[in-house]
Design a protein around this motif. Structure first.
Motif: not given
Length: 488
Positions: A456-460
């Protein structure tokens, strides 16, 4: 507790199975009417699409779900259409809207946590290929009436940069329903221009959607995304609607019910506009909430709330902001006369499925999309096909949940950690944790969550929240605060 799937009124009409068993309907759904001249199959016409999204609506809070809240328009659409009994979304607003626009789980692009706050500067990644752009390239006219909440601080995130031909409404997640303001600042636009106008937002959205339809050429397919701010906090409604619920003692519940009835009335006006324009018979109408009803004040929004929160997700557990069924399984329907048979659809479907499904109905290309999580669910909607075999409820650094068949794992990874396993076939209300009884199934689903977390992408949201916190002004005691070093 009793599952509403078994108690919701069905009316005196043929069941969905009865309709699907008839060859005439399947022929229509497949577009198999023969051309008189050549005897070849004629493709079904591309539908107009009216996509209606409610905001923080409780699972039990519509008439056809057994509620005493008056919703005659939605009740009729449900009675004449397909009631999607196992339809899922993300636990909160921004992630669900992002999943709808992209056909991809929000963990793929960093929108899996929280919502975009008013002070944040991020939005839906501009390298995603959103639904309105795909439909526009296929010849659709595209319009957004209502709430956006996928980025506001940079015009690159605004609706008309993401494929909508027109936009009317607010950019952020929560506004005063009469003043159209967020934190005292007007958040109301027509296209890219700020707009000052009086009126109750739900009624304005309904009037604008009807205006868009009235000015539309029926020979051009239309995608109208009608995203209400109701019944999200603050709980406000015109006096005429509040008076209908004068018998309700709790003022929050009274206003909440009034907001839902006002939304239903607005939807009725939009359906009437389709009929007046001769577009209704070839319009696919979809309706659902963006997440479950709010049961915890922590997830109510940026404004202050007090007392018991009025939404009901009965018989489901918990609500908005949680990974339980009450936060992620929502009331939903699909209505397309002569194309989607009426009745209950029990197959599992997720909001990420909407992009490939609508693209399929519209004949739109998705070659520019990134790898999709969504599946084309046209066979389930039109011909009784199977639903999904599994879904990802959400995965973020602190928690995750997945479903495989009827097994659901909820993993709270923050200390102290907690793992819960449910069999949704026998326990849709999530009352019995089976994690201790089936450790192998727990381990299997935990591995799936870990694999998703690694990719996953890091949570913005985390970076934005930290930045907003660290840049806040100095907190100092007020002059009347005692015991903080002042003179006696």
């Amino acid at each position: 507790m009793t599952d509403l799937r078994d108690t919701a009124p069905r009316g005196a009409r043929p069941s969905r199975r009865d309709v699907l068993a008839g060859g005439g309907f399947l022929a229509a759904a497949a577009g198999l009417s023969l051309l008189a001249s050549g005897g070849r199959a004629q493709a079904a016409p591309r539908p107009h699409i009216l996509y209606i999204l409610a905001d923080d609506l409780g699972f039990a809070d519509l008439g056809f779900q057994g509620s005493d809240i008056a919703t005659p328009t939605l009740d009729r659409l449900a009675a004449e259409g397909a009631r999607l009994r196992d339809f899922y979304v993300q636990p909160m607003c921004t992630p669900t809207r992002a999943a709808l626009m992209t056909g991809r789980y929000p963990l793929r692009y960093g929108l899996q946590t929280g919502v975009i706050p008013s002070g944040a500067r991020y939005g839906l990644a501009t390298d995603e290929f959103p639904l309105p752009l795909a439909l526009g390239e296929a010849g659709y006219r595209t319009a957004l009436v209502g709430k956006w909440h996928l980025g506001h601080a940079d015009r690159a995130y605004w609706p008309r940069r993401r494929g909508f031909d027109s936009f009317y409404g607010p950019l952020v997640g929560e506004i005063d329903h009469f003043q159209h303001t967020a934190h005292g600042v007007t958040d109301w636009y027509r296209d890219d221009a700020p707009l000052e106008e009086p009126g109750y937002d739900t009624e304005l959205f309904g009037a604008e959607a009807a205006r868009v339809i009235g000015a539309h050429d029926p020979d051009t397919p239309l995608f109208l995304y009608l995203a209400f701010t109701a019944p999200h906090t603050p709980y406000q409604a015109p006096r005429s609607y509040l008076d209908r619920y004068a018998h309700v003692a709790d003022p929050a519940r009274r206003a909440y019910a009034a907001m839902i009835t006002a939304m239903d009335t607005a939807i009725g006006g939009v359906i009437a506009a389709l009929e007046a324009r001769g577009m209704r018979e070839n319009t696919l109408v979809l309706f659902h909430s963006d997440n479950g009803g709010t049961r915890d004040a922590m997830f109510a929004g940026e404004g202050a709330v007090s007392g018991a929160l009025p939404p009901s997700n009965a018989p489901l557990r918990a609500g908005k902001g949680t990974l339980y069924e009450g936060g992620t399984r929502v009331v939903a329907l699909a209505n397309w006369p002569g194309r989607i048979p009426p009745g209950d659809v029990e197959g599992v479907m997720h909001v990420v499925d909407m992009l490939p499904t609508l693209a399929g109905f519209a004949g739109a290309s998705l070659e520019r999309s990134k790898p999709l999580d969504g599946q084309d669910m046209r066979p389930m909607l039109t011909a009784g096909g199977a639903g999904r075999s599994g879904i990802v409820y959400n995965v973020e650094p602190t928690q995750g949940a997945v479903r495989a068949g009827d097994w659901k794992l909820v993993w709270h990874a923050t200390l102290p950690p907690r793992v819960e396993l449910f069999d949704l076939a026998t326990d849709p209300d999530e009352t019995t944790d089976l994690a201790g009884k089936y450790p192998d199934k727990v381990a299997e689903l935990q591995r799936e969550i870990v694999d998703l977390a690694r990719a996953m992408e890091p949570p913005l949201f985390y970076e934005a929240a930290l930045s907003l916190t660290l840049s806040a002004p100095l907190s100092t005691p007020g002059p009347a605060d005692p015991g903080l070093g002042g003179n006696d």
